[in-house]
Enzyme design. Structure first.
Site, PDB file in Angstrom:
ATOM      1  N   PRO A 136     -12.511   1.404   7.013  1.00  0.00           N
ATOM      2  CA  PRO A 136     -12.927   1.833   5.682  1.00  0.00           C
ATOM      3  C   PRO A 136     -12.230   1.121   4.536  1.00  0.00           C
ATOM      4  CG  PRO A 136     -11.638   3.530   6.792  1.00  0.00           C
ATOM      5  CD  PRO A 136     -11.958   2.494   7.811  1.00  0.00           C
ATOM      6  N   ASN A 137     -13.016   0.853   3.517  1.00  0.00           N
ATOM      7  CA  ASN A 137     -12.587   0.273   2.237  1.00  0.00           C
ATOM      8  C   ASN A 137     -12.263  -1.212   2.305  1.00  0.00           C
ATOM      9  OD1 ASN A 137     -12.770   2.678   0.607  1.00  0.00           O
ATOM     10  ND2 ASN A 137     -11.025   3.435   1.775  1.00  0.00           N
TER      11      ASN A 137
ATOM     12  N   ARG B 136     -10.390  -5.265  -5.544  1.00  0.00           N
ATOM     13  CA  ARG B 136      -9.509  -4.241  -6.110  1.00  0.00           C
ATOM     14  C   ARG B 136      -8.140  -4.372  -5.425  1.00  0.00           C
ATOM     15  NH1 ARG B 136     -10.087  -1.594 -10.112  1.00  0.00           N
ATOM     16  NH2 ARG B 136      -9.399   0.391  -9.284  1.00  0.00           N
TER      17      ARG B 136
ATOM     18  N   TYR C 113      -3.281  -5.789  -1.241  1.00  0.00           N
ATOM     19  CA  TYR C 113      -4.109  -6.274  -0.128  1.00  0.00           C
ATOM     20  C   TYR C 113      -4.540  -7.737  -0.254  1.00  0.00           C
ATOM     21  CZ  TYR C 113      -4.171  -1.343   1.048  1.00  0.00           C
ATOM     22  OH  TYR C 113      -3.786  -0.074   1.376  1.00  0.00           O
TER      23      TYR C 113
ATOM     24  N   ASN D 234      -8.787  -3.785  12.444  1.00  0.00           N
ATOM     25  CA  ASN D 234      -8.010  -3.168  11.375  1.00  0.00           C
ATOM     26  C   ASN D 234      -8.694  -1.834  11.092  1.00  0.00           C
ATOM     27  OD1 ASN D 234      -6.749  -2.243   9.122  1.00  0.00           O
ATOM     28  ND2 ASN D 234      -6.887  -4.155   7.958  1.00  0.00           N
TER      29      ASN D 234
ATOM     30  N   ALA E 205      -7.402   3.248   7.045  1.00  0.00           N
ATOM     31  CA  ALA E 205      -6.721   4.550   7.005  1.00  0.00           C
ATOM     32  C   ALA E 205      -6.911   5.349   8.295  1.00  0.00           C
ATOM     33  CB  ALA E 205      -7.232   5.356   5.805  1.00  0.00           C
TER      34      ALA E 205
ATOM     35  N   HIS F 149      -4.150   6.048  10.973  1.00  0.00           N
ATOM     36  CA  HIS F 149      -3.164   7.125  10.909  1.00  0.00           C
ATOM     37  C   HIS F 149      -3.754   8.503  11.206  1.00  0.00           C
ATOM     38  CE1 HIS F 149      -1.350   3.735   8.933  1.00  0.00           C
ATOM     39  NE2 HIS F 149      -2.205   3.805   7.932  1.00  0.00           N
TER      40      HIS F 149
ATOM     41  N   ASP G 286      -9.438   6.875  21.379  1.00  0.00           N
ATOM     42  CA  ASP G 286     -10.087   7.184  22.657  1.00  0.00           C
ATOM     43  C   ASP G 286     -11.157   6.153  23.006  1.00  0.00           C
ATOM     44  OD1 ASP G 286      -8.515   9.412  22.965  1.00  0.00           O
ATOM     45  OD2 ASP G 286     -10.082  10.869  22.504  1.00  0.00           O
TER      46      ASP G 286
ATOM     47  N   GLU H 138      -4.306  -4.705  17.187  1.00  0.00           N
ATOM     48  CA  GLU H 138      -4.359  -3.962  15.926  1.00  0.00           C
ATOM     49  C   GLU H 138      -3.744  -4.821  14.832  1.00  0.00           C
ATOM     50  OE1 GLU H 138      -2.095  -0.329  16.083  1.00  0.00           O
ATOM     51  OE2 GLU H 138      -2.209  -0.035  13.902  1.00  0.00           O
TER      52      GLU H 138
ATOM     53  N   HIS I 154      -3.022  -5.312  10.444  1.00  0.00           N
ATOM     54  CA  HIS I 154      -3.005  -4.757   9.093  1.00  0.00           C
ATOM     55  C   HIS I 154      -2.589  -5.830   8.111  1.00  0.00           C
ATOM     56  CE1 HIS I 154      -3.512  -0.701  10.579  1.00  0.00           C
ATOM     57  NE2 HIS I 154      -2.643  -1.011  11.522  1.00  0.00           N
ATOM     58  N   LEU I 155      -3.202  -5.801   6.955  1.00  0.00           N
ATOM     59  CA  LEU I 155      -2.830  -6.730   5.891  1.00  0.00           C
ATOM     60  C   LEU I 155      -1.407  -6.452   5.423  1.00  0.00           C
ATOM     61  CD1 LEU I 155      -6.185  -5.990   4.215  1.00  0.00           C
ATOM     62  CD2 LEU I 155      -5.549  -8.321   4.802  1.00  0.00           C
ATOM     63  N   SER I 156      -1.146  -5.172   5.121  1.00  0.00           N
ATOM     64  CA  SER I 156       0.170  -4.786   4.603  1.00  0.00           C
ATOM     65  C   SER I 156       1.103  -4.445   5.761  1.00  0.00           C
ATOM     66  CB  SER I 156       0.016  -3.570   3.677  1.00  0.00           C
ATOM     67  OG  SER I 156      -0.520  -2.465   4.392  1.00  0.00           O
TER      68      SER I 156
ATOM     69  N   ARG J 276       5.777   0.982   4.030  1.00  0.00           N
ATOM     70  CA  ARG J 276       5.069   1.764   3.017  1.00  0.00           C
ATOM     71  C   ARG J 276       5.331   3.269   3.193  1.00  0.00           C
ATOM     72  NH1 ARG J 276      -0.929  -0.233   2.522  1.00  0.00           N
ATOM     73  NH2 ARG J 276      -0.710   0.982   0.601  1.00  0.00           N
TER      74      ARG J 276
ATOM     75  N   ARG K  44       1.991   6.275   6.702  1.00  0.00           N
ATOM     76  CA  ARG K  44       1.390   5.055   7.269  1.00  0.00           C
ATOM     77  C   ARG K  44       2.204   4.491   8.445  1.00  0.00           C
ATOM     78  NH1 ARG K  44      -2.575   3.648   3.344  1.00  0.00           N
ATOM     79  NH2 ARG K  44      -1.900   4.231   1.255  1.00  0.00           N
TER      80      ARG K  44
HETATM   81  O1  CA2 Z   1      -2.759  -2.838   5.491  1.00  0.00           O
HETATM   82  C1  CA2 Z   1      -3.831  -2.576   6.026  1.00  0.00           C
HETATM   83  O2  CA2 Z   1      -4.570  -3.444   6.492  1.00  0.00           O
HETATM   84  C2  CA2 Z   1      -4.324  -1.122   6.069  1.00  0.00           C
HETATM   85  O3  CA2 Z   1      -5.032  -0.936   7.291  1.00  0.00           O
HETATM   86  C3  CA2 Z   1      -5.255  -0.965   4.887  1.00  0.00           C
HETATM   87  C4  CA2 Z   1      -5.738   0.468   4.707  1.00  0.00           C
HETATM   88  C5  CA2 Z   1      -4.573   1.450   4.705  1.00  0.00           C
HETATM   89  O4  CA2 Z   1      -5.053   2.779   4.643  1.00  0.00           O
HETATM   90  C6  CA2 Z   1      -3.695   1.290   5.926  1.00  0.00           C
HETATM   91  O5  CA2 Z   1      -2.608   2.178   5.817  1.00  0.00           O
HETATM   92  C7  CA2 Z   1      -3.172  -0.131   6.032  1.00  0.00           C
HETATM   93  C8  CA2 Z   1      -6.495   0.607   3.388  1.00  0.00           C
HETATM   94  C9  CA2 Z   1      -7.582  -0.391   3.192  1.00  0.00           C
HETATM   95  C10 CA2 Z   1      -8.013  -0.331   1.751  1.00  0.00           C
HETATM   96  O6  CA2 Z   1      -8.596  -1.544   1.416  1.00  0.00           O
HETATM   97  C11 CA2 Z   1      -8.758  -1.825   0.100  1.00  0.00           C
HETATM   98  C12 CA2 Z   1      -9.111  -3.103  -0.229  1.00  0.00           C
HETATM   99  C13 CA2 Z   1      -9.259  -3.449  -1.543  1.00  0.00           C
HETATM  100  C14 CA2 Z   1      -9.089  -2.517  -2.532  1.00  0.00           C
HETATM  101  C15 CA2 Z   1      -8.744  -1.230  -2.209  1.00  0.00           C
HETATM  102  C16 CA2 Z   1      -8.582  -0.874  -0.887  1.00  0.00           C
END
Ligand code: CA2
Length: 149
Positions: free
Chosen positions: A10-11, A18, A23, A74, A77, A80, A87, A98, A100-102, A107, A111
């Site tokens: 998601p997102n 954004r 990110y 990836n 959210a 978590h 599963d 797995e 993750h960008l961050s 954090r 997370r």
């Molecule tokens: O660091 C990552 O890749 C995460 O999976 C990104 C998730 C976050 O909930 C995880 O804890 C770590 C959030 C993705 C949100 O992506 C956005 C991208 C652009 C603008 C806003 C949100």
């Protein structure tokens, strides 16, 4: 040809549009193009999908069974929160990295825990868009050394 499914949660479709400070400025399309090119170099056919919906992500993982030999995910959210995604990965038993960008461990405390990590062959986080490329590289190496057939 060995085939890899890249799953974005998601997102992540908002990438590059954004919150670039957290990110990065690279869009999801740019990440996917890089992975397809890197896949060609590694001899892997890369297919990328994204969804904001937990059940759809479960469907994507299930559909990889008998089709793809590896998964880079990836889960966003859902990392978590989602026992269902965990599963699904365990059920298909496809080697999964797995990413993750961050750096999720740097954090907020919520997370730090991943439901996915115990069913993944490994986790790469904190390298921005490069986490995906490094994840694909690690998966390619794993598939070469563990799935020679
Ligand atoms: O660091 C990552 O890749 C995460 O999976 C990104 C998730 C976050 O909930 C995880 O804890 C770590 C959030 C993705 C949100 O992506 C956005 C991208 C652009 C603008 C806003 C949100």
């Amino acid at each position: 040809m060995t085939s890899v499914l890249v799953v974005h949660g998601p997102n992540l479709n908002f990438l590059g549009r954004r919150e670039p400070a957290i990110y990065g400025a690279t869009t999801l399309d740019e990440i996917n193009q890089t992975l397809i090119a890197e896949g060609q170099r590694l001899g892997l056919a890369v297919t990328a999908v994204q969804s904001n919906h937990e059940g759809v992500l479960v469907d994507y993982i299930q559909s990889a069974w008998n089709v793809h030999q590896g998964i880079v995910i990836n889960p966003g959210a859902y990392t978590h929160t989602s026992v269902a995604i965990r599963d699904a990965i365990a059920a298909v038993a496809i080697p999964t990295v797995e990413v993750h960008l961050s750096n999720i461990h740097q954090r907020e405390a919520f997370r730090h825990h991943s439901y996915i990590a115990p069913v993944a062959i490994g986790q790469i986080c904190g390298f921005g868009a490069d986490s995906y490329r490094l994840g694909l590289l690690a998966l390619a190496h794993y598939l070469r050394t563990h799935h020679a057939a």
